[in-house]
Design a protein around this motif. Structure first.
Motif, PDB file in Angstrom:
ATOM      1  N   ASN A  87       0.853  -1.194   0.000  1.00 40.48           N
ATOM      2  CA  ASN A  87       0.000   0.000   0.000  1.00 40.48           C
ATOM      3  C   ASN A  87       0.899   1.258   0.000  1.00 40.48           C
ATOM      4  O   ASN A  87       1.922   1.304   0.690  1.00 40.48           O
ATOM      5  CB  ASN A  87      -0.891  -0.023   1.249  1.00 40.48           C
ATOM      6  CG  ASN A  87      -1.615   1.287   1.455  1.00 40.48           C
ATOM      7  OD1 ASN A  87      -1.161   2.151   2.203  1.00 40.48           O
ATOM      8  ND2 ASN A  87      -2.730   1.471   0.772  1.00 40.48           N
ATOM      9  N   ASP A  90       1.517   2.877   3.435  1.00 40.67           N
ATOM     10  CA  ASP A  90       2.394   2.015   4.235  1.00 40.67           C
ATOM     11  C   ASP A  90       3.834   2.181   3.755  1.00 40.67           C
ATOM     12  O   ASP A  90       4.777   2.256   4.558  1.00 40.67           O
ATOM     13  CB  ASP A  90       1.972   0.541   4.113  1.00 40.67           C
ATOM     14  CG  ASP A  90       0.700   0.233   4.911  1.00 40.67           C
ATOM     15  OD1 ASP A  90       0.268   1.106   5.699  1.00 40.67           O
ATOM     16  OD2 ASP A  90       0.145  -0.867   4.743  1.00 40.67           O
ATOM     17  N   GLY A 121      -0.572   4.987   7.345  1.00 39.53           N
ATOM     18  CA  GLY A 121       0.383   3.948   7.720  1.00 39.53           C
ATOM     19  C   GLY A 121       0.555   4.013   9.235  1.00 39.53           C
ATOM     20  O   GLY A 121       0.904   5.065   9.771  1.00 39.53           O
ATOM     21  N   LEU A 128       5.149  -1.962  11.371  1.00 40.61           N
ATOM     22  CA  LEU A 128       3.957  -1.581  10.599  1.00 40.61           C
ATOM     23  C   LEU A 128       2.753  -2.472  10.926  1.00 40.61           C
ATOM     24  O   LEU A 128       2.869  -3.697  10.968  1.00 40.61           O
ATOM     25  CB  LEU A 128       4.280  -1.701   9.098  1.00 40.61           C
ATOM     26  CG  LEU A 128       3.114  -1.518   8.120  1.00 40.61           C
ATOM     27  CD1 LEU A 128       2.615  -0.073   8.120  1.00 40.61           C
ATOM     28  CD2 LEU A 128       3.550  -1.914   6.697  1.00 40.61           C
ATOM     29  N   PRO A 130      -0.247  -3.165   8.894  1.00 43.71           N
ATOM     30  CA  PRO A 130      -0.508  -2.777   7.500  1.00 43.71           C
ATOM     31  C   PRO A 130      -1.983  -2.565   7.149  1.00 43.71           C
ATOM     32  O   PRO A 130      -2.876  -3.027   7.861  1.00 43.71           O
ATOM     33  CB  PRO A 130       0.050  -3.970   6.710  1.00 43.71           C
ATOM     34  CG  PRO A 130       0.035  -5.120   7.641  1.00 43.71           C
ATOM     35  CD  PRO A 130       0.128  -4.582   9.043  1.00 43.71           C
ATOM     36  N   ASN A 131      -2.183  -1.828   6.062  1.00 44.42           N
ATOM     37  CA  ASN A 131      -3.497  -1.754   5.396  1.00 44.42           C
ATOM     38  C   ASN A 131      -4.606  -1.125   6.234  1.00 44.42           C
ATOM     39  O   ASN A 131      -5.748  -1.595   6.210  1.00 44.42           O
ATOM     40  CB  ASN A 131      -3.935  -3.168   4.980  1.00 44.42           C
ATOM     41  CG  ASN A 131      -3.183  -3.642   3.747  1.00 44.42           C
ATOM     42  OD1 ASN A 131      -3.071  -2.914   2.775  1.00 44.42           O
ATOM     43  ND2 ASN A 131      -2.656  -4.855   3.805  1.00 44.42           N
TER      44      ASN A 131
END
Ligand code: BGC
Length: 239
Positions: A87, A90, A121, A128, A130-131
């Motif tokens: 992404n 991210d 992010g 991280l 994520p998404n």
């Protein structure tokens, strides 16, 4: 891209986003870029959608035919080298947390990329989550990015001050939901010269900073993402 320094080793090469941005046209554009750089190694790609296990799962500012598309496999097949897709927000976050405004920052860090859409992010102690897709929370009855992205400022011909008021509503809501310690503002609104138009109008309980890597962030983060996938032993996206 030199991932140890975060520096680009060649000038950026820009292609127009294909319209409509269908899998086929995106593939063609990626192929063009790869051959422009005469590159035959692995590729990292930042993409404006939720990417789960290489597959596109949202399509807000791209063609709906991308939904369900196995973009890692499709692009890898097309160029004949492994392509790793992440992404875009991210990716920008990965770059900012390693080389930019959130360098080595601990606790909860939220990177917002504000441009055509709003990307997010989220990082806890540098890792991280994520998404997250926080651009789509509802603010004042509207989709957050339609209401407060930079494209909304342009579309509705808002002054920076008026736009900042809208963005403040968005920020307040996000802060209430997520409670970040640090917020990094990236994307188009972090380009040189722009922050002075709005930054002083915004307030936050979190420490708020402007992203440092500008347009480089997505590229740098995508390369770092590809490198980490390779390091984890992925010789191809399917491994
Ligand atoms: C997409 C996100 C993306 C953001 C910024 C949103 O419309 O849903 O996946 O990160 O735009 O490009």
């Amino acid at each position: 891209m030199d991932i140890t320094t975060g520096e680009l080793t060649a000038d950026r090469h820009r292609l127009r986003t294909p319209q409509p941005a269908t899998p086929k046209r995106i593939g063609k554009a990626v192929e063009k870029l790869v051959s422009y750089f005469e590159w035959d190694g692995p590729v990292g790609c930042a993409f404006p959608a939720r990417i789960k296990h290489g597959v596109v799962r949202t399509a807000s500012n791209i063609d709906k035919s991308c939904l369900g598309y196995d973009i890692e496999q499709g692009l890898s097949d097309r160029i004949g080298s492994p392509v790793f897709v992440v992404n875009d927000a991210d990716a920008a976050g990965i770059a900012e947390i390693t080389h930019g405004a959130a360098r080595h920052q601990k606790h909860l860090v939220l990177v917002l990329t504000v441009g055509t859409g709003i990307g997010s992010g989220l990082f806890l102690d540098g890792v991280l989550i994520p998404n997250t897709e926080f651009g789509h929370v509802r603010v004042r009855g509207r989709n957050g990015e339609r209401y407060a992205a930079d494209s909304a400022r342009k579309r509705d011909k808002l002054t920076w001050k008026k736009w900042a008021r809208r963005f403040q509503h968005y920020l307040d809501h996000i802060e209430f939901l997520v409670g970040p310690d640090v917020i990094i503002l990236g994307g188009g609104i972090s380009n040189p010269g722009k922050a002075s138009h709005y930054f002083d109008y915004l307030k936050s309980d979190a420490e708020m900073k402007i992203a440092e890597l500008g347009n480089r962030a997505g590229i740098v983060g995508a390369a770092m993402f590809a490198a980490s996938r390779l390091k984890d032993g992925a010789g191809s996206p399917r491994d």
